[in-house]
Design an enzyme around this catalytic site. Sequence first.
Site, short mmCIF file in Angstrom:
data_model
loop_
_atom_site.label_atom_id
_atom_site.label_comp_id
_atom_site.label_asym_id
_atom_site.label_seq_id
_atom_site.Cartn_x
_atom_site.Cartn_y
_atom_site.Cartn_z
N SER A 173 2.93 -24.32 18.10
CA SER A 173 2.19 -24.66 17.02
C SER A 173 1.38 -23.36 16.56
O SER A 173 0.77 -22.47 17.20
CB SER A 173 1.40 -25.75 17.31
OG SER A 173 0.59 -26.04 16.23
N TYR A 233 -4.69 -29.31 22.80
CA TYR A 233 -3.33 -29.20 22.29
C TYR A 233 -3.07 -27.74 22.01
O TYR A 233 -2.21 -27.03 22.12
CB TYR A 233 -3.46 -30.37 21.20
CG TYR A 233 -1.90 -29.95 20.63
CD1 TYR A 233 -0.70 -30.66 21.19
CD2 TYR A 233 -1.82 -29.51 19.49
CE1 TYR A 233 0.67 -30.50 20.47
CE2 TYR A 233 -0.38 -29.36 18.60
CZ TYR A 233 0.65 -29.78 19.42
OH TYR A 233 1.78 -29.70 18.95
P1 NDP Z 1 7.00 -36.92 19.05
O1 NDP Z 1 5.74 -37.64 19.74
O2 NDP Z 1 7.95 -37.59 18.40
O3 NDP Z 1 7.88 -36.16 20.24
C1 NDP Z 1 7.70 -35.86 21.61
C2 NDP Z 1 8.91 -36.00 22.67
O4 NDP Z 1 8.24 -35.40 23.76
C3 NDP Z 1 8.86 -37.57 22.91
O5 NDP Z 1 10.43 -37.61 22.71
C4 NDP Z 1 8.05 -37.58 24.23
O6 NDP Z 1 8.72 -38.62 25.14
C5 NDP Z 1 8.67 -36.34 24.82
N1 NDP Z 1 7.75 -36.08 25.95
C6 NDP Z 1 6.33 -36.07 26.21
N2 NDP Z 1 6.15 -35.98 27.40
C7 NDP Z 1 7.44 -35.57 28.22
C8 NDP Z 1 7.79 -35.50 29.55
N3 NDP Z 1 6.84 -35.21 30.36
N4 NDP Z 1 9.07 -35.07 29.70
C9 NDP Z 1 9.85 -35.39 28.97
N5 NDP Z 1 9.77 -35.65 27.53
C10 NDP Z 1 8.46 -35.69 27.20
O7 NDP Z 1 6.60 -35.59 18.60
P2 NDP Z 1 7.16 -34.59 17.59
O8 NDP Z 1 8.56 -34.55 17.52
O9 NDP Z 1 6.18 -34.33 16.57
O10 NDP Z 1 6.92 -33.35 18.87
C11 NDP Z 1 8.06 -32.60 19.15
C12 NDP Z 1 7.43 -30.82 19.39
O11 NDP Z 1 7.13 -30.19 18.24
C13 NDP Z 1 6.24 -31.09 20.52
O12 NDP Z 1 6.45 -30.09 21.38
C14 NDP Z 1 4.91 -30.96 19.45
O13 NDP Z 1 4.00 -30.47 20.03
C15 NDP Z 1 5.51 -29.96 18.66
N6 NDP Z 1 4.94 -30.02 17.18
C16 NDP Z 1 4.93 -31.09 16.57
C17 NDP Z 1 4.04 -30.92 15.13
C18 NDP Z 1 4.10 -32.18 14.20
O14 NDP Z 1 3.30 -32.00 13.20
N7 NDP Z 1 4.83 -33.35 14.49
C19 NDP Z 1 3.58 -29.61 14.83
C20 NDP Z 1 3.57 -28.54 15.70
C21 NDP Z 1 4.33 -28.78 16.90
P3 NDP Z 1 8.24 -40.17 24.92
O15 NDP Z 1 9.06 -40.77 23.73
O16 NDP Z 1 8.81 -40.96 26.11
O17 NDP Z 1 6.78 -40.06 24.53
#
Ligand code: NDP
Length: 314
Positions: A173, A233
């Site tokens: 990010s 974060y």
């Molecule tokens: P979501 O919360 O929709 O997705 C996050 C995913 O990570 C979910 O599938 C979640 O699983 C999974 N997850 C969390 N912990 C674990 C774990 N221990 N093992 C395996 N899977 C895990 O968010 P986003 O799609 O937005 O995020 C995806 C990535 O993008 C992240 O790394 C986030 O930091 C990054 N990001 C997002 C931004 C945004 O604006 N949305 C901006 C910048 C970066 P579960 O469904 O079980 O919780």
Amino acid sequence: MVGSKEKSKEKRDKRLQEISLLRTIPYSDHQRWWTSETVAVVTGANRGIGFEMVRQLAGHGLTVILTSRDENVGVEAAKILQEGGFNVDFHRLDILDSSSIQEFCKWIKEKYGLIDVLINNAGVNYNVGSDNSVEFSHMVISTNYYGTKNIIKAMIPLMRHASQGARIVNVTSRLGRLKGRHSKLENEAVRAKLMDVDSLTEEIVDKTVSEFLKQVEEETWESGGWPHSFTDYSVSKMAVNAYTRVLARELSERPEGEKIYANCFCPGWVKTAMTGYAGNISAEDGADTGVWLALLPDQAITGKFFAERREINF
Ligand code: NDP
């Protein structure tokens, strides 16, 4: 007069339009280094940006392993894509659990042998909107930084040796940026250490996050010069950015034919569960740069940070 917010919105919209046009141009046979035997793994892919990256990569003809820490949710997500004719497989993977990582690697070895692309997308964030709490710092750093690092280390021996190189893409990010208008880091010593890519080591990155967690425990973090919004974060993503550079440097020492390229990208502010669906772009647009990076034709780009298909400063 047009304010700076409007201006940046205009710029962003224009770039997104350009990118959606670029997405309509198919890769030529010459650029297409992959086949249906090429295997990509995406972590945290049951929803959001991860799910979209699986969909897009499978749309380009790769075999994609959709992983999720929750078996039922992951199976359902994979089923949606399988029913749409995509070549998607599922396996459970919790990046916080070393036995889950081991079990996943064993399954990959037995079923696929090797993989070509690893996308580290799984992540957590507990601060929504303008709230800022460090209550879950441990979980945020453990998942986003240590979890990502652990799955990378476990998967490297399973990455294929090929002339085009294997690829690692880390979803980070801009909140983890060290420099520039948007950087919220005020701690000069931390900035200097993490910026100095030649002497940066994994140990320095580990020590930085440990120091942050220690200050959280001692309740002194507020005067530590850490970002004051999305604090934990931002620190976690700063650490993954720095680790990507260390990793890329280490991997660049591998002989020709065994290279692994490692880069990171910011998807933008995306409408997903993580933002309470409050972002300004769709998961489809957010996933774009990650997919583009994973598929880069014939170029040895490594250790860089991207957004909207362009290199940005760390
Ligand atoms: P979501 O919360 O929709 O997705 C996050 C995913 O990570 C979910 O599938 C979640 O699983 C999974 N997850 C969390 N912990 C674990 C774990 N221990 N093992 C395996 N899977 C895990 O968010 P986003 O799609 O937005 O995020 C995806 C990535 O993008 C992240 O790394 C986030 O930091 C990054 N990001 C997002 C931004 C945004 O604006 N949305 C901006 C910048 C970066 P579960 O469904 O079980 O919780």
